[in-house]
Design an enzyme around this catalytic site. Structure first.
Site, PDB file in Angstrom:
ATOM      1  CD  GLU A 310      -2.976  -1.151   2.278  1.00 45.69           C
ATOM      2  OE1 GLU A 310      -2.680  -0.651   3.369  1.00 45.69           O
ATOM      3  OE2 GLU A 310      -4.087  -1.655   2.033  1.00 45.69           O
ATOM      4  CG  ASP A 384      -7.481  -5.412   5.192  1.00 42.60           C
ATOM      5  OD1 ASP A 384      -7.044  -5.571   6.337  1.00 42.60           O
ATOM      6  OD2 ASP A 384      -7.593  -4.288   4.655  1.00 42.60           O
ATOM      7  CD  GLU A 412      -9.860  -1.025   7.849  1.00 38.86           C
ATOM      8  OE1 GLU A 412      -8.964  -1.581   8.532  1.00 38.86           O
ATOM      9  OE2 GLU A 412      -9.683  -0.653   6.685  1.00 38.86           O
TER      10      GLU A 412
HETATM   11  O1  GCW Z   1      -7.010  -2.846   6.662  1.00 38.06           O
HETATM   12  C1  GCW Z   1      -6.156  -2.068   5.920  1.00 38.06           C
HETATM   13  C2  GCW Z   1      -6.490  -0.673   6.290  1.00 38.06           C
HETATM   14  C3  GCW Z   1      -5.330   0.272   6.234  1.00 38.06           C
HETATM   15  C4  GCW Z   1      -4.155  -0.346   6.973  1.00 38.06           C
HETATM   16  C5  GCW Z   1      -3.810  -1.660   6.301  1.00 38.06           C
HETATM   17  C6  GCW Z   1      -2.680  -2.404   6.996  1.00 38.06           C
HETATM   18  C7  GCW Z   1      -2.442   0.690   8.267  1.00 38.06           C
HETATM   19  O2  GCW Z   1      -7.536  -0.226   5.479  1.00 38.06           O
HETATM   20  O3  GCW Z   1      -5.736   1.467   6.826  1.00 38.06           O
HETATM   21  O4  GCW Z   1      -3.053   0.511   7.039  1.00 38.06           O
HETATM   22  O5  GCW Z   1      -4.915  -2.516   6.322  1.00 38.06           O
HETATM   23  O6  GCW Z   1      -2.987  -3.334   7.738  1.00 38.06           O
HETATM   24  O7  GCW Z   1      -1.534  -2.086   6.808  1.00 38.06           O
END
Ligand code: GCW
Length: 720
Positions: A310, A384, A412
Site C-alpha cells: 500500500e 484484510d 474497521e
Molecule cells: O485494513 C487495511 C487498512 C489500512 C491499513 C492496512 C494495513 C495501516 O484499510 O488502513 O493501514 O490494512 O494493515 O496495513
C-alpha cells in the site's frame, strides 16, 4: 501540643478522605472508564466467604515497583468489593494469608508450586493450609496473578481449593497502535490518539498508567506506539525521548514499548541517498539508530514494519526481498535483545495475481531465511480483517519461520464503534482452524504458540481500539473486544464464550438474568454482522476509503483490488470469486485436505462459499433455496438479528446503571438502522445485476439503487 494536633489530624484525615471519595464516586458517572476493572461492593453474604480467607496480604518487605502495583491492585479490589482491604504484612500468621511470592524464596512449605513450570511470566495461585499463594518467577507474573485472583472474586468464583497454573501461550502479546504523530488514528473510532506527543516527555497524562494497568490485567506485555504507515519522525531524537518517557510509565506494568520503523528513514531523517538494506551505510545507520534508542529505552522491544505494501517503502524498492529488509533491522536490534515484527500484509497493484494469494507467494519461498529475532506477522485471513475470511494459508506453510498472528480489534470492517459485534468468536474461529500442516489437528493456534513446528519466538498482535474517549474503545461493548483479544493472546486455546461471560460479569453485574442473555447476544452478534454486510463468503463490499457502509457497486477505482466488484464478481449469471483450479487456484495454497474441501463447492462451508466459488444464481443451497434467494434471506436475517439484539437489551433495563444502558440502547438503534441500510442497498444492487425477483414475502428495498449510490460520507471517522 504539636504532637497532639498532628495525631488528631491523622485521625480526622482518613475520615475526610473517605468522605471525599464517596462524594466523588457519587458524582462520577458510569462512563466506562473503569473498564472490567470495577470492584463494586459485594453484598454482605457474598463477601463473607471471601473475607475469612483474606486476613492479610503477605509480601516481602523489600519490593519492586511492580510488586507494589500488585499490592495496590489487591488493596483497591478488596476494599472495593469487601468494604476494606486486609492489612499488608511481611509475616504470615495462622490463617487467612494471601502470599505474593516473587521467586521461590518465601513460598510456604506446603505450597507445592513447581516454579520451573511457570517460566518467566507465568504464575500459580494455590490454596495452602493457612491461606493462598500467588507465586511467579517475576514480579510481572505476580501482578498477573493478582489480577487473576481479583477476577475470581469479581466473577464470584470460589477461592477455596485453588490450584491454578497459568503460563502465556506466546512471548509477545502486543497492541499495535495505528496512531499518527498528529494524534489522528488510522481506523480509530474512539477519539484521538491517547499519546499526547506534543506534551511529552514533560507531561505524563495519568491515563498512560491507567492504560498500562488495563493491559497488565490481561497479560499484554507490549505496545507499538505508532501507525504501521510509519512516519520517520518517530525515530528522531525528540520522539525517542518522548517514547522513553512512556516506556518509564509502562515498565512497572511489564509492558514494553515498540516502534514502527519507516523503511526509508535513513533517507528522510538520516541524510543518506538510499535505504537499500544491503548498503553498508544504511546498515550502519540502523545500527546506530538502534544503539541510540536503547541508550534512551533500555528495555525497548523492537520494530514493527510494514514494507512494500500500500505504497509503503521497502526493500523491494532496491530489488531486495523481505529477508534482506527484516534481517538488516534484526541485526541492528540483536545486540540489545530486540525483535523485528515484519508484516506479511503485502499486495501490489502492479501484480495481477489474486490479492488473496500474494502474501503467500512472496513469503513462503523465504521460509527458514529470516534471522532468529524476526517474527513474520500475518493477518488472520488472506485479504484484510473482513467480517469473515478463511484462515491465512501462510499459517502452517512456513515451518522454519516464527509466524505471529495479527488480529484487528478496532472494527474497521465491522461497523466501527457503534455496532455491537463481539470479536471473541471471530478470533477463536481463526485460532481453531485446522491447517493440516502436520496432519489433522494442526490448528492455527498450534502454529502461533510454536508447539506445532517447534519455533522459538512467538507472538499475537492486535490492532488496538483505544483512544481518548472516556470509555476508551468508542463503545462499552468494544471494550469486550480488547478484553477478548488480551485473554486469547494469553491463552490461544481459551473459550471465547467464557471470556464474554467473565467480561460481562466484571464490566456490568453478576446478575444471572443479565449475564445469560448478554453473553448469548454477544456470541450471535458477529454472525448478524456477517449476514447484513457480507453473507455466504462475500467480502470487501464496503464503501471506498473509509469503509463505512455498503459500496458493492464500486467498480471503477484505479487499483483493481480496491473495488468491491473485484471481490464479488456478480453479473447476470452468478456471483463469487473462483479460487479453485479453474480460477485463481488460491485453494492450492492450503494443505491437501483443506484445499480439496475448499475446491469443492458442495463441501465448502456455506459461510465461505462465495469466497472460493463463482456460482450460478440457481445454485441449490442446503436450505433448498437458490443461491439468489438465500443471499436475500441472509441479508434480511442480519437485520432481524439486530432487531432481536435490541429487544434483548430493552428487556435488561434496570439491571445496570442508566448511563451505560442508555448509550448501548442508542448504539443498537444506530446498528439496526445501518444494518437495514446495508441490507437494502446490497439487495438493490445485487438485484440490478441478477435481474431476479425477490423471494416471496420479502420486502423490497424502500429506495432505488441510485438513492443508495448517492449516499456519501466524506467525513466518516478513521480515514486519514
Ligand atoms: O485494513 C487495511 C487498512 C489500512 C491499513 C492496512 C494495513 C495501516 O484499510 O488502513 O493501514 O490494512 O494493515 O496495513
Amino acid at each position: 501540643m504539636f504532637r497532639n494536633q498532628a495525631l488528631k489530624a491523622w485521625r480526622v484525615f482518613p475520615v475526610i478522605i473517605v468522605f471525599l471519595l464517596q462524594l466523588s464516586a457519587a458524582a462520577r458517572a458510569e462512563d466506562g472508564y473503569d473498564l472490567w476493572l470495577r470492584y463494586p461492593a459485594m453484598e454482605r453474604g457474598e463477601a463473607r466467604q471471601y473475607q475469612s480467607a483474606l486476613k492479610r496480604i503477605v509480601v516481602p518487605e523489600e519490593r519492586s515497583e511492580t510488586l507494589d502495583l500488585a499490592v495496590a491492585e489487591l488493596e483497591r479490589g478488596l476494599s472495593g468489593m469487601l468494604g476494606s482491604a486486609p492489612p499488608v504484612a511481611s509475616e504470615a500468621k495462622r490463617g487467612g494469608n494471601l502470599w505474593l511470592v516473587p521467586g521461590e524464596g518465601a513460598l510456604p512449605k506446603d505450597a507445592g508450586v513447581d516454579m520451573d513450570a511457570l517460566g518467566p511470566e507465568g504464575y500459580a495461585i494455590r490454596s495452602v493450609e493457612s491461606g493462598a499463594v500467588i507465586a511467579a518467577n517475576s514480579d510481572a507474573g505476580v501482578l498477573y496473578g493478582a489480577f487473576h485472583f481479583l477476577r475470581l472474586m469479581q466473577t464470584r468464583e470460589s477461592i477455596d481449593d485453588l490450584d491454578i497454573v497459568e503460563t502465556p501461550s506466546v512471548d509477545v502479546r502486543i497492541i499495535n497502535h495505528w496512531d499518527n504523530l498528529d494524534r489522528t488514528v488510522e481506523r480509530g473510532y474512539s477519539g484521538a490518539s491517547i499519546w499526547d506527543w506534543h506534551k511529552l516527555p514533560d507531561y505524563l497524562d495519568p491515563r498512560y498508567a491507567d492504560y498500562a494497568r488495563a493491559l497488565a490485567s490481561l497479560g499484554i506485555n507490549g505496545v507499538s506506539l505508532t501507525n504501521v504507515n510509519a512516519d520517520a519522525m518517530a525515530l528522531t531524537p525528540a520522539y525517542i525521548e518522548k517514547a522513553a518517557a512512556l516506556a518509564e510509565v509502562f515498565k512497572p506494568y511489564g509492558v514494553k514499548i515498540y516502534q514502527t520503523a519507516r523503511f526509508s528513514a535513513p533517507m528522510e531523517i538520516g541524510g543518506l541517498d538510499t535505504a537499500d538494506p544491503l548498503d553498508p551505510a544504511v546498515r550502519a545507520w540502523w545500527k546506530a539508530k538502534a544503539d541510540e534508542i536503547y541508550e534512551a529505552i533500555p528495555d525497548f522491544g523492537g520494530f514493527l514494519v510494514k514494507a512494500n505494501s500500500e505504497g509503503q517503502p521497502g526493500p523491494q524498492d532496491y530489488g531486495r526481498n523481505h529477508v534482506d529488509g527484516a534481517n538488516m533491522l534484526a541485526d541492528a536490534l540483536a545486540p540489545h535483545g530486540g525483535i523485528v515484527m515484519w508484516r506479511a500484509f503485502v499486495y501490489s497493484d502492479l501484480n495481477p495475481e489474486d490479492r488473496a494469494k500474494q502474501a503467500y507467494t512472496q513469503f513462503v519461498p523465504l521460509d527458514g531465511k529470516f534471522a532468529d529475532n524476526v517474527l513474520v506477522q500475518v493477518k488472520n485471513g488472506p485479504i484484510d480483517f473482513q467480517p469473515r475470511e478463511p484462515f491465512h494459508p501462510m499459517f502452517g506453510a512456513m515451518p522454519q519461520t516464527p509466524l505471529m498472528m495479527e488480529f484487528q480489534i478496532t472494527k474497521e470492517y465491522l461497523g466501527f464503534a457503534t455496532h455491537l459485534v463481539y470479536l471473541g468468536g471471530y478470533f477463536e474461529e481463526a485460532l481453531d482452524a485446522d491447517t493440516y500442516a502436520e496432519g489433522e489437528g494442526s490448528t492455527v493456534a498450534k502454529v502461533v504458540d510454536g508447539s506445532l513446528q517447534d519455533v522459538a519466538l512467538t507472538g499475537v498482535a492486535g490492532v488496538g481500539n483505544v483512544g481518548t474517549d472516556r470509555n476508551w474503545s468508542g463503545s462499552h461493548f468494544d471494550q469486550a473486544n480488547w478484553y477478548a483479544f488480551g485473554r486469547l493472546a494469553w491463552d490461544v486455546y481459551a473459550d471465547s464464550e467464557k471470556i464474554a461471560e467473565d467480561w460481562a460479569r466484571m464490566t456490568f453485574t453478576n446478575d444471572e438474568d443479565f449475564v445469560r442473555p448478554v453473553v448469548e447476544m454477544m456470541m450471535e452478534s458477529r454472525e448478524a454482522a456477517v449476514n447484513y454486510m457480507t453473507p455466504l463468503g462475500l467480502t470487501h463490499l464496503m464503501a471506498t476509503g473509509h469503509h463505512y457502509g455498503p459500496g458493492p457497486w464500486v467498480c471503477d477505482l484505479g487499483r483493481p483490488e480496491w473495488n468491491p466488484c473485484y471481490y464479488h464478481r456478480a453479473d447476470e449469471e452468478g456471483i463469487g470469486f473462483d479460487r479453485t483450479p479453474t480460477g485463481s487456484n488460491a485453494v492450492a495454497q492450503y494443505e491437501a485436505p483443506v484445499a480439496d474441501i475448499y475446491a469443492d463447492a458442495d463441501r465448502t462451508p456455506e459461510n465461505l462459499l462465495l469466497w472460493f466459488h463463482r456460482l450460478p444464481w440457481d445454485y441449490e443451497m442446503t436450505s433448498g433455496r437458490s443461491l439468489w434467494d438465500e443471499l436475500v434471506m441472509r441479508y434480511t436475517k442480519g437485520v432481524a438479528q439486530v432487531r432481536e439484539m435490541r429487544e434483548t437489551w430493552a428487556g435488561l433495563e434496570g439491571h445496570i446503571d442508566e448511563e451505560r444502558y442508555d448509550q448501548i440502547a442508542d448504539f443498537l438503534a444506530i446498528q439496526e438502522k445501518e444494518a437495514q441500510w446495508w441490507r437494502d442497498a446490497s439487495i438493490a444492487y445485487f438485484q440490478s445485476v441478477s435481474g431476479r425477483p425477490l423471494p416471496e414475502g420479502v420486502s423490497p428495498p424502500p429506495h432505488d439503487l441510485e438513492y443508495y449510490k448517492a449516499i456519501s460520507h466524506p467525513y466518516a471517522p478513521g480515514h486519514h
